[in-house]
Design a protein around this motif. Structure first.
Motif, PDB file in Angstrom:
ATOM      1  N   HIS A  59       0.805  -1.394   0.255  1.00 29.93           N
ATOM      2  CA  HIS A  59       0.213   0.367   0.075  1.00 29.93           C
ATOM      3  C   HIS A  59       0.778   1.316   0.378  1.00 29.93           C
ATOM      4  O   HIS A  59       1.581   1.797   1.428  1.00 29.93           O
ATOM      5  CB  HIS A  59      -0.747  -0.332   1.031  1.00 29.93           C
ATOM      6  N   TYR A  60       0.642   1.662  -0.808  1.00 28.63           N
ATOM      7  CA  TYR A  60       1.776   3.061  -1.305  1.00 28.63           C
ATOM      8  C   TYR A  60       0.983   4.334  -2.417  1.00 28.63           C
ATOM      9  O   TYR A  60      -0.080   3.728  -2.577  1.00 28.63           O
ATOM     10  CB  TYR A  60       3.184   2.875  -1.380  1.00 28.63           C
ATOM     11  N   ARG A  61       1.183   5.691  -2.192  1.00 27.03           N
ATOM     12  CA  ARG A  61       0.515   6.337  -2.583  1.00 27.03           C
ATOM     13  C   ARG A  61       1.264   6.991  -3.872  1.00 27.03           C
ATOM     14  O   ARG A  61       2.445   7.485  -3.233  1.00 27.03           O
ATOM     15  CB  ARG A  61       0.203   7.517  -1.889  1.00 27.03           C
ATOM     16  N   VAL A  62       1.448   7.786  -5.155  1.00 31.12           N
ATOM     17  CA  VAL A  62       2.234   7.661  -6.078  1.00 31.12           C
ATOM     18  C   VAL A  62       1.476   9.244  -6.391  1.00 31.12           C
ATOM     19  O   VAL A  62       0.409   9.756  -6.839  1.00 31.12           O
ATOM     20  CB  VAL A  62       2.404   6.933  -7.601  1.00 31.12           C
ATOM     21  N   GLU A  63       2.607  10.194  -6.468  1.00 25.71           N
ATOM     22  CA  GLU A  63       2.045  11.630  -7.088  1.00 25.71           C
ATOM     23  C   GLU A  63       3.056  12.222  -7.900  1.00 25.71           C
ATOM     24  O   GLU A  63       4.349  12.163  -7.866  1.00 25.71           O
ATOM     25  CB  GLU A  63       2.491  12.172  -5.801  1.00 25.71           C
ATOM     26  N   ASP A  64       2.651  12.148  -9.773  1.00 24.63           N
ATOM     27  CA  ASP A  64       3.911  12.730  -9.855  1.00 24.63           C
ATOM     28  C   ASP A  64       4.163  13.964  -9.408  1.00 24.63           C
ATOM     29  O   ASP A  64       3.137  14.979  -9.337  1.00 24.63           O
ATOM     30  CB  ASP A  64       2.795  13.155 -11.184  1.00 24.63           C
ATOM     31  N   GLY A  65       5.538  14.492  -9.833  1.00 23.51           N
ATOM     32  CA  GLY A  65       6.278  15.576  -9.616  1.00 23.51           C
ATOM     33  C   GLY A  65       6.262  16.343  -8.304  1.00 23.51           C
ATOM     34  O   GLY A  65       6.717  17.620  -7.518  1.00 23.51           O
ATOM     35  N   ARG A  66       5.720  15.486  -6.829  1.00 29.83           N
ATOM     36  CA  ARG A  66       5.918  15.721  -5.255  1.00 29.83           C
ATOM     37  C   ARG A  66       5.251  14.768  -4.595  1.00 29.83           C
ATOM     38  O   ARG A  66       4.673  14.093  -5.468  1.00 29.83           O
ATOM     39  CB  ARG A  66       4.563  17.146  -5.012  1.00 29.83           C
ATOM     40  N   LEU A  67       4.871  15.055  -3.684  1.00 27.89           N
ATOM     41  CA  LEU A  67       5.162  13.934  -2.123  1.00 27.89           C
ATOM     42  C   LEU A  67       3.616  14.046  -2.143  1.00 27.89           C
ATOM     43  O   LEU A  67       3.537  14.885  -2.081  1.00 27.89           O
ATOM     44  CB  LEU A  67       6.082  13.996  -0.815  1.00 27.89           C
ATOM     45  N   PRO A  68       3.202  12.587  -1.786  1.00 27.99           N
ATOM     46  CA  PRO A  68       1.372  12.639  -1.107  1.00 27.99           C
ATOM     47  C   PRO A  68       1.574  13.413  -0.168  1.00 27.99           C
ATOM     48  O   PRO A  68       2.469  13.236   0.326  1.00 27.99           O
ATOM     49  CB  PRO A  68       2.049  11.244  -1.264  1.00 27.99           C
ATOM     50  N   ARG A  69       0.088  14.326   0.027  1.00 33.01           N
ATOM     51  CA  ARG A  69      -0.077  14.906   1.335  1.00 33.01           C
ATOM     52  C   ARG A  69       0.156  13.996   2.074  1.00 33.01           C
ATOM     53  O   ARG A  69      -0.203  13.037   2.273  1.00 33.01           O
ATOM     54  CB  ARG A  69      -1.517  15.367   0.880  1.00 33.01           C
ATOM     55  N   ARG A  70       0.676  14.558   3.415  1.00 31.09           N
ATOM     56  CA  ARG A  70       1.153  13.991   5.025  1.00 31.09           C
ATOM     57  C   ARG A  70       1.660  12.489   4.765  1.00 31.09           C
ATOM     58  O   ARG A  70       1.571  11.915   5.530  1.00 31.09           O
ATOM     59  CB  ARG A  70      -0.064  13.888   4.621  1.00 31.09           C
ATOM     60  N   GLY A  71       2.717  12.603   4.150  1.00 36.79           N
ATOM     61  CA  GLY A  71       3.368  11.149   3.781  1.00 36.79           C
ATOM     62  C   GLY A  71       5.152  11.791   3.075  1.00 36.79           C
ATOM     63  O   GLY A  71       5.037  12.331   1.879  1.00 36.79           O
ATOM     64  N   ILE A  72       6.029  10.983   3.751  1.00 36.37           N
ATOM     65  CA  ILE A  72       7.616  11.379   3.114  1.00 36.37           C
ATOM     66  C   ILE A  72       8.102   9.171   3.122  1.00 36.37           C
ATOM     67  O   ILE A  72       8.540   9.693   3.031  1.00 36.37           O
ATOM     68  CB  ILE A  72       7.972  12.284   3.531  1.00 36.37           C
ATOM     69  N   PHE A  73       7.520   8.824   4.265  1.00 39.68           N
ATOM     70  CA  PHE A  73       7.591   7.971   4.609  1.00 39.68           C
ATOM     71  C   PHE A  73       7.142   6.460   3.747  1.00 39.68           C
ATOM     72  O   PHE A  73       6.120   6.048   3.772  1.00 39.68           O
ATOM     73  CB  PHE A  73       7.750   7.190   5.667  1.00 39.68           C
ATOM     74  N   ILE A  74       8.255   5.125   3.683  1.00 40.25           N
ATOM     75  CA  ILE A  74       8.055   4.387   2.528  1.00 40.25           C
ATOM     76  C   ILE A  74       8.794   3.657   3.086  1.00 40.25           C
ATOM     77  O   ILE A  74       9.922   3.623   2.896  1.00 40.25           O
ATOM     78  CB  ILE A  74       7.321   4.578   0.699  1.00 40.25           C
ATOM     79  N   SER A  75       8.513   1.572   2.739  1.00 38.02           N
ATOM     80  CA  SER A  75       9.891   0.829   3.191  1.00 38.02           C
ATOM     81  C   SER A  75      10.326   1.384   1.431  1.00 38.02           C
ATOM     82  O   SER A  75       9.655   1.095   0.513  1.00 38.02           O
ATOM     83  CB  SER A  75       8.980   0.257   3.925  1.00 38.02           C
ATOM     84  N   ARG A  76      11.422   0.511   1.823  1.00 33.84           N
ATOM     85  CA  ARG A  76      12.183  -0.190   0.778  1.00 33.84           C
ATOM     86  C   ARG A  76      11.861  -0.802   0.042  1.00 33.84           C
ATOM     87  O   ARG A  76      11.884  -1.126  -1.404  1.00 33.84           O
ATOM     88  CB  ARG A  76      14.085   0.035   0.994  1.00 33.84           C
ATOM     89  N   ALA A  77      10.977  -2.125   0.710  1.00 36.80           N
ATOM     90  CA  ALA A  77      10.660  -2.832  -0.244  1.00 36.80           C
ATOM     91  C   ALA A  77       9.107  -2.014  -0.965  1.00 36.80           C
ATOM     92  O   ALA A  77       8.964  -3.104  -1.955  1.00 36.80           O
ATOM     93  CB  ALA A  77      10.210  -3.887   0.788  1.00 36.80           C
ATOM     94  N   ASP A  78       8.462  -1.667  -0.306  1.00 36.86           N
ATOM     95  CA  ASP A  78       7.215  -1.373  -1.666  1.00 36.86           C
ATOM     96  C   ASP A  78       8.109   0.099  -2.389  1.00 36.86           C
ATOM     97  O   ASP A  78       7.287  -0.148  -3.783  1.00 36.86           O
ATOM     98  CB  ASP A  78       6.230  -0.354  -0.452  1.00 36.86           C
ATOM     99  N   VAL A  79       9.278   0.430  -2.087  1.00 36.02           N
ATOM    100  CA  VAL A  79       9.860   1.509  -3.947  1.00 36.02           C
ATOM    101  C   VAL A  79       9.825   0.343  -4.576  1.00 36.02           C
ATOM    102  O   VAL A  79      10.130   0.413  -5.998  1.00 36.02           O
ATOM    103  CB  VAL A  79      11.097   2.624  -2.960  1.00 36.02           C
TER     104      VAL A  79
END
Length: 64
Positions: A22-42
């Motif tokens: 479960h992750y969010r993707v935004e073109d050209g910017r970080l998703p709102r209220r989120g900067i953390f993501i696991s290496r596995a999800d990347v």
């Protein structure tokens, strides 16, 4: 950016957390209220997105 290569650049603050799928993707910017993501999800994002042209030659922001 000026090369003829296909590329995608991901901006995120990586953690050692587990794969969530479960992750969010935004073109050209970080998703709102989120900067953390696991290496596995990347890794999952790149594996899935490599099969499409949706994010080719773009900088994307990733967060859970």
């Amino acid at each position: 950016m000026a090369s003829g290569l296909d590329w995608t650049c991901a901006a995120a603050r990586l953690t050692n957390g587990p794969l969530t799928g479960h992750y969010r993707v935004e073109d050209g910017r970080l998703p709102r209220r989120g900067i953390f993501i696991s290496r596995a999800d990347v890794a999952t994002f790149f594996s899935v997105s490599s099969n499409t042209a949706k994010h080719v030659r773009q900088i994307v922001g990733l967060a859970r």
